[in-house]
Scaffold this motif. Sequence first.
Motif, PDB file in Angstrom:
ATOM      1  N   CYS A   7     148.108  31.548  73.890  1.00  0.00           N
ATOM      2  CA  CYS A   7     148.189  32.758  74.693  1.00  0.00           C
ATOM      3  C   CYS A   7     148.813  33.627  73.871  1.00  0.00           C
ATOM      4  CB  CYS A   7     148.406  32.447  76.303  1.00  0.00           C
ATOM      5  SG  CYS A   7     148.210  34.146  77.069  1.00  0.00           S
ATOM      6  N   ASP A   8     148.384  34.749  73.453  1.00  0.00           N
ATOM      7  CA  ASP A   8     149.276  35.652  72.706  1.00  0.00           C
ATOM      8  C   ASP A   8     149.781  36.906  73.568  1.00  0.00           C
ATOM      9  OD1 ASP A   8     146.889  37.168  73.190  1.00  0.00           O
ATOM     10  OD2 ASP A   8     146.498  37.526  71.138  1.00  0.00           O
ATOM     11  N   TYR A   9     149.602  36.858  74.663  1.00  0.00           N
ATOM     12  CA  TYR A   9     149.999  37.853  75.591  1.00  0.00           C
ATOM     13  C   TYR A   9     151.683  38.121  75.394  1.00  0.00           C
ATOM     14  CZ  TYR A   9     150.717  41.085  79.927  1.00  0.00           C
ATOM     15  OH  TYR A   9     150.485  41.977  80.577  1.00  0.00           O
ATOM     16  N   GLU A  10     151.833  39.745  75.151  1.00  0.00           N
ATOM     17  CA  GLU A  10     152.870  40.068  74.802  1.00  0.00           C
ATOM     18  C   GLU A  10     154.108  40.220  76.079  1.00  0.00           C
ATOM     19  OE1 GLU A  10     150.806  43.845  75.634  1.00  0.00           O
ATOM     20  OE2 GLU A  10     150.414  41.901  74.691  1.00  0.00           O
ATOM     21  N   GLY A  11     155.273  40.033  75.717  1.00  0.00           N
ATOM     22  CA  GLY A  11     156.303  40.502  76.921  1.00  0.00           C
ATOM     23  C   GLY A  11     156.503  39.194  77.614  1.00  0.00           C
ATOM     24  N   VAL A  12     156.135  38.018  77.518  1.00  0.00           N
ATOM     25  CA  VAL A  12     156.327  36.663  78.253  1.00  0.00           C
ATOM     26  C   VAL A  12     157.157  35.754  77.499  1.00  0.00           C
ATOM     27  CG1 VAL A  12     154.185  36.846  79.692  1.00  0.00           C
ATOM     28  CG2 VAL A  12     154.318  35.548  77.651  1.00  0.00           C
ATOM     29  N   ARG A  13     157.944  35.023  78.239  1.00  0.00           N
ATOM     30  CA  ARG A  13     158.591  33.913  77.509  1.00  0.00           C
ATOM     31  C   ARG A  13     157.553  32.626  77.588  1.00  0.00           C
ATOM     32  NH1 ARG A  13     161.626  36.616  81.199  1.00  0.00           N
ATOM     33  NH2 ARG A  13     161.507  34.801  82.840  1.00  0.00           N
ATOM     34  N   ARG A  14     157.156  32.029  76.494  1.00  0.00           N
ATOM     35  CA  ARG A  14     156.360  30.905  76.555  1.00  0.00           C
ATOM     36  C   ARG A  14     156.963  29.729  76.311  1.00  0.00           C
ATOM     37  NH1 ARG A  14     154.253  34.624  72.986  1.00  0.00           N
ATOM     38  NH2 ARG A  14     152.735  35.233  74.584  1.00  0.00           N
ATOM     39  N   ARG A  15     156.397  28.644  76.688  1.00  0.00           N
ATOM     40  CA  ARG A  15     157.089  27.320  76.477  1.00  0.00           C
ATOM     41  C   ARG A  15     156.150  26.203  76.967  1.00  0.00           C
ATOM     42  NH1 ARG A  15     162.243  25.772  80.243  1.00  0.00           N
ATOM     43  NH2 ARG A  15     161.715  27.138  81.950  1.00  0.00           N
ATOM     44  N   PRO A  42     138.164  24.861  89.285  1.00  0.00           N
ATOM     45  CA  PRO A  42     138.646  24.558  87.986  1.00  0.00           C
ATOM     46  C   PRO A  42     138.135  24.685  86.776  1.00  0.00           C
ATOM     47  CG  PRO A  42     138.848  22.621  89.797  1.00  0.00           C
ATOM     48  CD  PRO A  42     137.779  23.933  90.139  1.00  0.00           C
ATOM     49  N   GLY A  43     138.770  24.729  85.547  1.00  0.00           N
ATOM     50  CA  GLY A  43     138.014  24.740  84.481  1.00  0.00           C
ATOM     51  C   GLY A  43     138.451  25.722  83.449  1.00  0.00           C
ATOM     52  N   VAL A  44     139.219  26.875  83.876  1.00  0.00           N
ATOM     53  CA  VAL A  44     139.684  27.849  83.340  1.00  0.00           C
ATOM     54  C   VAL A  44     141.311  27.811  82.793  1.00  0.00           C
ATOM     55  CG1 VAL A  44     137.823  29.335  84.071  1.00  0.00           C
ATOM     56  CG2 VAL A  44     139.881  29.413  85.525  1.00  0.00           C
ATOM     57  N   ASN A  45     141.729  28.978  82.903  1.00  0.00           N
ATOM     58  CA  ASN A  45     143.343  28.910  82.687  1.00  0.00           C
ATOM     59  C   ASN A  45     143.867  30.282  83.341  1.00  0.00           C
ATOM     60  OD1 ASN A  45     143.365  31.023  80.322  1.00  0.00           O
ATOM     61  ND2 ASN A  45     142.286  29.243  79.263  1.00  0.00           N
ATOM     62  N   HIS A  46     145.145  30.358  82.974  1.00  0.00           N
ATOM     63  CA  HIS A  46     145.811  31.361  83.502  1.00  0.00           C
ATOM     64  C   HIS A  46     145.471  32.718  82.989  1.00  0.00           C
ATOM     65  CE1 HIS A  46     148.444  31.373  80.000  1.00  0.00           C
ATOM     66  NE2 HIS A  46     148.827  32.499  80.269  1.00  0.00           N
ATOM     67  N   GLN A  47     145.046  32.958  81.704  1.00  0.00           N
ATOM     68  CA  GLN A  47     144.828  33.950  81.076  1.00  0.00           C
ATOM     69  C   GLN A  47     144.072  35.233  81.676  1.00  0.00           C
ATOM     70  OE1 GLN A  47     144.697  33.393  76.402  1.00  0.00           O
ATOM     71  NE2 GLN A  47     143.627  31.668  77.335  1.00  0.00           N
ATOM     72  N   TYR A  48     143.313  35.015  82.873  1.00  0.00           N
ATOM     73  CA  TYR A  48     142.666  36.193  83.203  1.00  0.00           C
ATOM     74  C   TYR A  48     143.542  37.008  84.032  1.00  0.00           C
ATOM     75  CZ  TYR A  48     142.064  33.318  87.513  1.00  0.00           C
ATOM     76  OH  TYR A  48     142.147  32.636  88.575  1.00  0.00           O
ATOM     77  N   PHE A  49     144.941  36.511  84.406  1.00  0.00           N
ATOM     78  CA  PHE A  49     145.825  37.289  85.219  1.00  0.00           C
ATOM     79  C   PHE A  49     146.531  38.356  84.230  1.00  0.00           C
ATOM     80  CE2 PHE A  49     146.460  33.180  87.861  1.00  0.00           C
ATOM     81  CZ  PHE A  49     145.807  33.748  88.896  1.00  0.00           C
ATOM     82  N   HIS A  50     146.327  38.133  82.971  1.00  0.00           N
ATOM     83  CA  HIS A  50     146.679  39.227  82.042  1.00  0.00           C
ATOM     84  C   HIS A  50     145.796  40.488  81.913  1.00  0.00           C
ATOM     85  CE1 HIS A  50     149.733  36.605  81.140  1.00  0.00           C
ATOM     86  NE2 HIS A  50     149.224  35.903  80.510  1.00  0.00           N
ATOM     87  N   PRO A  51     146.144  41.667  81.872  1.00  0.00           N
ATOM     88  CA  PRO A  51     147.483  42.247  81.808  1.00  0.00           C
ATOM     89  C   PRO A  51     147.827  42.721  83.473  1.00  0.00           C
ATOM     90  CG  PRO A  51     146.115  43.908  81.064  1.00  0.00           C
ATOM     91  CD  PRO A  51     144.992  42.726  81.227  1.00  0.00           C
ATOM     92  N   HIS A  52     146.997  42.695  84.374  1.00  0.00           N
ATOM     93  CA  HIS A  52     147.422  43.292  85.478  1.00  0.00           C
ATOM     94  C   HIS A  52     148.412  42.854  86.267  1.00  0.00           C
ATOM     95  CE1 HIS A  52     143.694  45.585  84.858  1.00  0.00           C
ATOM     96  NE2 HIS A  52     142.835  44.405  84.630  1.00  0.00           N
ATOM     97  N   TYR A 179     139.285  40.927  76.881  1.00  0.00           N
ATOM     98  CA  TYR A 179     139.914  40.041  75.960  1.00  0.00           C
ATOM     99  C   TYR A 179     140.372  38.839  76.577  1.00  0.00           C
ATOM    100  CZ  TYR A 179     142.678  38.181  72.305  1.00  0.00           C
ATOM    101  OH  TYR A 179     143.825  37.220  71.744  1.00  0.00           O
ATOM    102  N   TYR A 180     141.429  38.868  77.583  1.00  0.00           N
ATOM    103  CA  TYR A 180     141.823  37.575  78.259  1.00  0.00           C
ATOM    104  C   TYR A 180     140.964  36.903  78.940  1.00  0.00           C
ATOM    105  CZ  TYR A 180     146.275  39.039  76.137  1.00  0.00           C
ATOM    106  OH  TYR A 180     147.014  39.275  75.148  1.00  0.00           O
ATOM    107  N   ASN A 181     140.007  37.680  79.616  1.00  0.00           N
ATOM    108  CA  ASN A 181     138.957  36.932  80.490  1.00  0.00           C
ATOM    109  C   ASN A 181     137.822  36.139  79.613  1.00  0.00           C
ATOM    110  OD1 ASN A 181     138.321  37.232  83.332  1.00  0.00           O
ATOM    111  ND2 ASN A 181     139.766  39.281  82.755  1.00  0.00           N
ATOM    112  N   ASP A 182     137.673  36.659  78.377  1.00  0.00           N
ATOM    113  CA  ASP A 182     136.926  35.985  77.411  1.00  0.00           C
ATOM    114  C   ASP A 182     137.515  34.755  76.883  1.00  0.00           C
ATOM    115  OD1 ASP A 182     134.678  37.789  77.952  1.00  0.00           O
ATOM    116  OD2 ASP A 182     135.181  38.871  75.960  1.00  0.00           O
ATOM    117  N   LEU A 183     138.890  34.784  76.882  1.00  0.00           N
ATOM    118  CA  LEU A 183     139.482  33.512  76.065  1.00  0.00           C
ATOM    119  C   LEU A 183     139.224  32.316  77.055  1.00  0.00           C
ATOM    120  CD1 LEU A 183     142.826  34.771  74.658  1.00  0.00           C
ATOM    121  CD2 LEU A 183     140.833  34.089  73.629  1.00  0.00           C
ATOM    122  N   GLY A 184     139.521  32.699  78.491  1.00  0.00           N
ATOM    123  CA  GLY A 184     139.369  31.592  79.543  1.00  0.00           C
ATOM    124  C   GLY A 184     137.788  31.328  79.754  1.00  0.00           C
TER     125      GLY A 184
END
Length: 217
Positions: A7-15, A42-52, A179-184
């Motif tokens: 996930c390439d969303y900027e401004g987060v600390r990822r690990r 189930p079956g998707v991921n957290h990315q659709y929460f970005h950026p809102h 973009y982030y919804n399409d990734l999911g």
Amino acid sequence: MKKAYFCDYEGVRRRRVRAGKITFWVEQEGEGEPLVVIHGGPGVNHQYFHPHLSLLADSCEIIYYDLRGQGGSSPSPQEDDYGLLQDAEDVEKLRRALGLEKIHILGHSYGGYVALEYATQYAEHTRTVSLCSVPIGESVEEINRRSDEIWNSLQKLHPGEDIFYLFYFHKPVSERTRYYNDLGRKDYDHPQTRKVLEAYERDTYVLHPYLAFSVIP
């Protein structure tokens, strides 16, 4: 086939965080009391929460993560270790792994059921629970019927358009949102994700009677 994920969303600390037998993909954003966000599916991921959802980062620490076997989190060692009870237990394991005492929880769609189950089992570690688009009190059949009716109506009104965005959003969406919804959505179609979904379909756990809900399709 192993899933490639980042996930390439900027401004987060990822690990990646090891909690029990699962390594979870975790992103943290903001400062303050922790808010654990549980995605739908189930079956998707957290990315659709970005950026809102970043709008909340001024008042709390947002903790995004992917459910086991979904997004960037590792699959279960046993193929049937998926389901509502397991997902709620994973929230507790993740809380301990992150060294948190009490957490706020926001659950969207299926994630709302996970949030409710967690709060029921671990009330002493729950500050608040927020639910978004959780069909409480409806059976699977009722949810599917209502969704099909809306989906079919949209297809008739807007032929040739991307019905997904008309179905889930009430106004035009930005390119970043798309973009982030399409990734999911791409992750949902991955062979590994399909195997995880088959395991969820075998989950026979029934929630408390007042929710009138059992298996998530």
